[in-house]
Each structure stands twice: as structure tokens, then as C-alpha cells.
Design a protein around this motif. Structure first.
Motif, PDB file in Angstrom:
ATOM      1  N   HIS A 185       0.857  -1.189   0.000  1.00  0.00           N
ATOM      2  CA  HIS A 185       0.000   0.000   0.000  1.00  0.00           C
ATOM      3  C   HIS A 185       0.892   1.237   0.000  1.00  0.00           C
ATOM      4  O   HIS A 185       1.843   1.324   0.781  1.00  0.00           O
ATOM      5  CB  HIS A 185      -0.899   0.008   1.235  1.00  0.00           C
ATOM      6  N   HIS A 186       0.564   2.190  -0.862  1.00  0.00           N
ATOM      7  CA  HIS A 186       1.378   3.400  -0.990  1.00  0.00           C
ATOM      8  C   HIS A 186       0.502   4.640  -0.815  1.00  0.00           C
ATOM      9  O   HIS A 186      -0.557   4.758  -1.438  1.00  0.00           O
ATOM     10  CB  HIS A 186       2.037   3.471  -2.370  1.00  0.00           C
ATOM     11  N   LEU A 187       0.956   5.546   0.034  1.00  0.00           N
ATOM     12  CA  LEU A 187       0.412   6.897   0.090  1.00  0.00           C
ATOM     13  C   LEU A 187       1.527   7.832  -0.369  1.00  0.00           C
ATOM     14  O   LEU A 187       2.547   7.967   0.319  1.00  0.00           O
ATOM     15  CB  LEU A 187      -0.044   7.257   1.503  1.00  0.00           C
ATOM     16  N   THR A 188       1.341   8.457  -1.525  1.00  0.00           N
ATOM     17  CA  THR A 188       2.386   9.269  -2.136  1.00  0.00           C
ATOM     18  C   THR A 188       1.920  10.712  -2.225  1.00  0.00           C
ATOM     19  O   THR A 188       0.831  10.993  -2.737  1.00  0.00           O
ATOM     20  CB  THR A 188       2.736   8.740  -3.537  1.00  0.00           C
ATOM     21  N   ARG A 189       2.746  11.624  -1.765  1.00  0.00           N
ATOM     22  CA  ARG A 189       2.401  13.048  -1.745  1.00  0.00           C
ATOM     23  C   ARG A 189       2.720  13.695  -3.084  1.00  0.00           C
ATOM     24  O   ARG A 189       3.830  13.561  -3.609  1.00  0.00           O
ATOM     25  CB  ARG A 189       3.159  13.756  -0.634  1.00  0.00           C
ATOM     26  N   ASP A 190       1.738  14.392  -3.640  1.00  0.00           N
ATOM     27  CA  ASP A 190       1.935  15.164  -4.864  1.00  0.00           C
ATOM     28  C   ASP A 190       2.629  16.470  -4.497  1.00  0.00           C
ATOM     29  O   ASP A 190       2.094  17.271  -3.726  1.00  0.00           O
ATOM     30  CB  ASP A 190       0.586  15.436  -5.532  1.00  0.00           C
ATOM     31  N   GLU A 191       3.828  16.685  -5.055  1.00  0.00           N
ATOM     32  CA  GLU A 191       4.599  17.867  -4.680  1.00  0.00           C
ATOM     33  C   GLU A 191       3.950  19.164  -5.141  1.00  0.00           C
ATOM     34  O   GLU A 191       4.204  20.236  -4.572  1.00  0.00           O
ATOM     35  CB  GLU A 191       6.016  17.758  -5.246  1.00  0.00           C
ATOM     36  N   ARG A 192       3.110  19.100  -6.164  1.00  0.00           N
ATOM     37  CA  ARG A 192       2.451  20.318  -6.662  1.00  0.00           C
ATOM     38  C   ARG A 192       1.263  20.703  -5.802  1.00  0.00           C
ATOM     39  O   ARG A 192       1.071  21.872  -5.469  1.00  0.00           O
ATOM     40  CB  ARG A 192       1.997  20.118  -8.103  1.00  0.00           C
ATOM     41  N   THR A 193       0.445  19.729  -5.434  1.00  0.00           N
ATOM     42  CA  THR A 193      -0.808  20.030  -4.729  1.00  0.00           C
ATOM     43  C   THR A 193      -0.754  19.744  -3.233  1.00  0.00           C
ATOM     44  O   THR A 193      -1.570  20.263  -2.474  1.00  0.00           O
ATOM     45  CB  THR A 193      -1.961  19.212  -5.339  1.00  0.00           C
ATOM     46  N   GLY A 194       0.192  18.911  -2.819  1.00  0.00           N
ATOM     47  CA  GLY A 194       0.251  18.512  -1.416  1.00  0.00           C
ATOM     48  C   GLY A 194      -0.703  17.391  -1.063  1.00  0.00           C
ATOM     49  O   GLY A 194      -0.682  16.889   0.063  1.00  0.00           O
ATOM     50  N   ALA A 195      -1.548  16.986  -2.012  1.00  0.00           N
ATOM     51  CA  ALA A 195      -2.507  15.907  -1.761  1.00  0.00           C
ATOM     52  C   ALA A 195      -1.800  14.553  -1.826  1.00  0.00           C
ATOM     53  O   ALA A 195      -0.777  14.400  -2.492  1.00  0.00           O
ATOM     54  CB  ALA A 195      -3.638  15.958  -2.783  1.00  0.00           C
ATOM     55  N   TYR A 196      -2.386  13.583  -1.120  1.00  0.00           N
ATOM     56  CA  TYR A 196      -1.829  12.227  -1.129  1.00  0.00           C
ATOM     57  C   TYR A 196      -2.656  11.327  -2.031  1.00  0.00           C
ATOM     58  O   TYR A 196      -3.886  11.377  -2.029  1.00  0.00           O
ATOM     59  CB  TYR A 196      -1.796  11.655   0.288  1.00  0.00           C
ATOM     60  N   ARG A 197      -1.965  10.515  -2.792  1.00  0.00           N
ATOM     61  CA  ARG A 197      -2.603   9.548  -3.688  1.00  0.00           C
ATOM     62  C   ARG A 197      -2.355   8.151  -3.135  1.00  0.00           C
ATOM     63  O   ARG A 197      -1.241   7.785  -2.788  1.00  0.00           O
ATOM     64  CB  ARG A 197      -2.006   9.663  -5.092  1.00  0.00           C
ATOM     65  N   ARG A 198      -3.430   7.348  -3.067  1.00  0.00           N
ATOM     66  CA  ARG A 198      -3.300   5.992  -2.552  1.00  0.00           C
ATOM     67  C   ARG A 198      -3.312   4.990  -3.707  1.00  0.00           C
ATOM     68  O   ARG A 198      -4.172   5.037  -4.582  1.00  0.00           O
ATOM     69  CB  ARG A 198      -4.432   5.660  -1.586  1.00  0.00           C
ATOM     70  N   THR A 199      -2.336   4.091  -3.704  1.00  0.00           N
ATOM     71  CA  THR A 199      -2.280   3.014  -4.683  1.00  0.00           C
ATOM     72  C   THR A 199      -1.907   1.714  -3.960  1.00  0.00           C
ATOM     73  O   THR A 199      -1.457   1.738  -2.813  1.00  0.00           O
ATOM     74  CB  THR A 199      -1.238   3.295  -5.785  1.00  0.00           C
ATOM     75  N   ALA A 200      -2.090   0.607  -4.651  1.00  0.00           N
ATOM     76  CA  ALA A 200      -1.744  -0.692  -4.077  1.00  0.00           C
ATOM     77  C   ALA A 200      -1.311  -1.631  -5.194  1.00  0.00           C
ATOM     78  O   ALA A 200      -1.773  -1.523  -6.331  1.00  0.00           O
ATOM     79  CB  ALA A 200      -2.919  -1.286  -3.312  1.00  0.00           C
ATOM     80  N   SER A 201      -0.419  -2.550  -4.866  1.00  0.00           N
ATOM     81  CA  SER A 201      -0.014  -3.585  -5.815  1.00  0.00           C
ATOM     82  C   SER A 201       0.014  -4.922  -5.094  1.00  0.00           C
ATOM     83  O   SER A 201       0.251  -4.994  -3.887  1.00  0.00           O
ATOM     84  CB  SER A 201       1.363  -3.271  -6.420  1.00  0.00           C
ATOM     85  N   HIS A 202      -0.236  -5.990  -5.859  1.00  0.00           N
ATOM     86  CA  HIS A 202      -0.381  -7.314  -5.276  1.00  0.00           C
ATOM     87  C   HIS A 202       0.773  -8.211  -5.709  1.00  0.00           C
ATOM     88  O   HIS A 202       1.226  -8.142  -6.859  1.00  0.00           O
ATOM     89  CB  HIS A 202      -1.721  -7.919  -5.690  1.00  0.00           C
ATOM     90  N   HIS A 203       1.218  -9.067  -4.782  1.00  0.00           N
ATOM     91  CA  HIS A 203       2.421  -9.861  -5.017  1.00  0.00           C
ATOM     92  C   HIS A 203       2.282 -11.244  -4.377  1.00  0.00           C
ATOM     93  O   HIS A 203       1.670 -11.386  -3.318  1.00  0.00           O
ATOM     94  CB  HIS A 203       3.646  -9.163  -4.422  1.00  0.00           C
ATOM     95  N   ARG A 204       2.881 -12.236  -5.024  1.00  0.00           N
ATOM     96  CA  ARG A 204       3.046 -13.543  -4.394  1.00  0.00           C
ATOM     97  C   ARG A 204       4.498 -13.653  -3.953  1.00  0.00           C
ATOM     98  O   ARG A 204       5.405 -13.664  -4.767  1.00  0.00           O
ATOM     99  CB  ARG A 204       2.726 -14.695  -5.345  1.00  0.00           C
ATOM    100  N   TYR A 205       4.714 -13.726  -2.644  1.00  0.00           N
ATOM    101  CA  TYR A 205       6.080 -13.819  -2.166  1.00  0.00           C
ATOM    102  C   TYR A 205       6.546 -15.272  -2.164  1.00  0.00           C
ATOM    103  O   TYR A 205       5.752 -16.212  -2.117  1.00  0.00           O
ATOM    104  CB  TYR A 205       6.228 -13.194  -0.774  1.00  0.00           C
ATOM    105  N   ALA A 206       7.854 -15.440  -2.270  1.00  0.00           N
ATOM    106  CA  ALA A 206       8.456 -16.772  -2.279  1.00  0.00           C
ATOM    107  C   ALA A 206       9.806 -16.700  -1.594  1.00  0.00           C
ATOM    108  O   ALA A 206      10.555 -15.737  -1.774  1.00  0.00           O
ATOM    109  CB  ALA A 206       8.613 -17.290  -3.714  1.00  0.00           C
ATOM    110  N   TRP A 207      10.107 -17.726  -0.819  1.00  0.00           N
ATOM    111  CA  TRP A 207      11.403 -17.809  -0.155  1.00  0.00           C
ATOM    112  C   TRP A 207      12.471 -18.236  -1.164  1.00  0.00           C
ATOM    113  O   TRP A 207      12.165 -18.881  -2.174  1.00  0.00           O
ATOM    114  CB  TRP A 207      11.329 -18.805   0.996  1.00  0.00           C
TER     115      TRP A 207
END
Length: 249
Positions: A185-207
Motif C-alpha cells: 500500500h502506498h500513500l504518495t504526496r503530490d509535490e504540486r498540490t500537497g494531496a496524497y494519492r493511494r495506490t496498491a499492488s499485489h504480489h506472491r512472495y516466495a522464499w
């Protein structure tokens, strides 16, 4: 049909900006040096080449002939603004099944930045190893960069592990151990507006041990494993690994 998330145009357009810290000469130098050494004068194929953050300078700065496979047409479109098809050919398709030109003639196939985890099933990850082996020439190498699952950082009742807490970005991983899936999960701040954008990515982890078995099923043998691109020894405390398998000569 692959289980990978399909990166849309909006994500592709901002990708290079958001990954600028990982694209400096200081950050990329050890990556390009090791990849060029492993290619050993031959050709390299990047699975999930994206916008060409690694593949383009590997070609232009290190002189390694590079081709790519990329699932997102929008990521490939950003790459195409940097270099033409004749110099760096890219096949649109799933890295577990797509075929690049001259399969069987590559000295190196590589997957960086946790990208094999975009395949959300074990079957697809096994197919990815087999696809890499199919593209390699005898004696060729397959390299993967992948994080070690952060399970030991999850105490009882805690559901998320922070991996980045900075002024412009908050990153958290949530884990489903039963399904062996992780969501970033990512909350990333827009340097122009100061607003935060939320994104997510899905992964299968493996040892690492599971990846070694996948390599064995594909006819590849582990050559070396490191903690980073400077080839620091891999230990139980390493947060990620670079693993290199080799096709028999």
C-alpha cells in the motif's frame, strides 16, 4: 491470461518520476555493472522491462544488446519514447509465456525489483523460470532480484509492516500467510498540490528455497546468491537477495 496487475497509463506516465532515486548513476551503476558482467559479451533479455529504467542504460551505457518482454502497453510506450524498436525490441506479453526474438540465444535473462512476485500463482512463477530457461543459450544465466518476505517483522495481532516512512511517501505491506500473498500500500504526496494519492499492488512472495526448486524444475542450477548488487554475502538478516541460476553448458 496472467494474474499480474496491469499497470495503466497514469501509473506508467509517473513511474520514472517516482523511481528517480533508483535511477541515478549511483543507484544504477552497480546494477548495470553486474548485469553486463553476467551477460559476458552476449545478449540480455529483461522480463517485465517496463519503462526501460534498467534495460535502456544497460544497452546505451554498457553496450549490452538488450530485448524485453512487457505486459503493460503503457509502460512499453514510455520506453519507446527513449529508444526505437530496432535498437531495443520489446514483445508485449506475459513474462511467463511470451517469446522474444531469438529465443535460445540469450546469455542473460533477468528480472529486477521484485517483479517475479507480480505473478500471483506458483504455477505462473514456475512457468516464468521455464520461459527464462527456454530463452537462454547453453551456459546462460537467469537473475532475479527479490525481497525476503517480512513475516518475522509481524508480531501477533499486527496486520501491516511499514517499509518506507518519509516526507513524501508512506509504504505498508499487508500479508496473507495462508495464501502466500502480499499487498503493498502506498500513500504518495503530490509535490504540486500537497494531496496524497493511494495506490496498491499485489504480489506472491516466495522464499529463496522455493525459487531454487522452481529453477530445478526448469533445468537451472544455483550459481550464487547475494544480498545486493555489490555482492554482499546473503545472510538470514538480508532484506532481499540477488539469485543467479545457470543453464547447463
Amino acid at each position: 491470461m496472467t494474474s499480474s496487475d496491469l499497470w495503466p497509463r497514469e501509473t506508467a506516465e509517473r513511474y520514472d518520476t517516482e523511481e528517480s532515486a533508483n535511477s541515478t548513476p549511483e543507484a544504477l551503476g552497480p546494477v548495470l555493472d553486474l548485469l553486463a558482467e553476467l551477460a559476458d559479451g552476449g545478449r540480455a533479455l529483461e522480463f517485465a522491462i517496463g519503462t526501460g529504467r534498467v534495460g535502456v542504460p544497460l544497452l546505451t551505457d554498457r553496450g549490452v544488446p538488450v530485448a524485453g518482454i512487457e505486459y503493460s502497453e503503457h509502460m512499453a510506450a514510455v520506453l519507446r519514447r527513449k529508444i526505437d524498436e530496432a535498437r531495443l525490441p520489446v514483445v508485449l506479453g506475459d513474462m511467463a509465456t511470451a517469446t522474444a526474438p531469438d529465443a535460445g540465444r540469450y546469455s542473460l535473462v533477468y528480472l529486477v525489483y521484485n517483479t517475479i512476485s507480480n505473478l500471483l500463482t506458483q504455477e505462473e512463477q514456475v512457468a516464468c523460470f521455464r520461459n527464462a530457461a527456454r530463452h537462454l543459450a547453453p551456459g546462460g544465466r537467469f537473475l532475479i532480484e527479490l525481497g525476503v518476505p517480512p513475516l518475522r517483522l509481524l508480531p501477533p495481532t499486527q496486520t501491516a509492516v511499514p517499509f518506507d516512512v518519509s516526507e513524501h511517501h508512506l509504504g505498508l505491506d499487508t500479508v496473507d500467510p495462508a495464501a502466500q500473498l502480499l499487498t503493498s500500500h502506498h500513500l504518495t504526496r503530490d509535490e504540486r498540490t500537497g494531496a496524497y494519492r493511494r495506490t496498491a499492488s499485489h504480489h506472491r512472495y516466495a522464499w529463496p528455497a522455493e525459487l531454487d526448486l522452481m529453477a530445478q524444475l526448469a533445468g537451472l542450477t544455483l550459481e550464487s546468491r547475494h544480498a545486493d548488487w555489490d555482492r554482499t554475502p546473503f545472510t538470514g538478516d538480508s532484506p532481499k537477495h540477488l539469485s543467479i541460476w545457470r543453464k547447463p553448458a
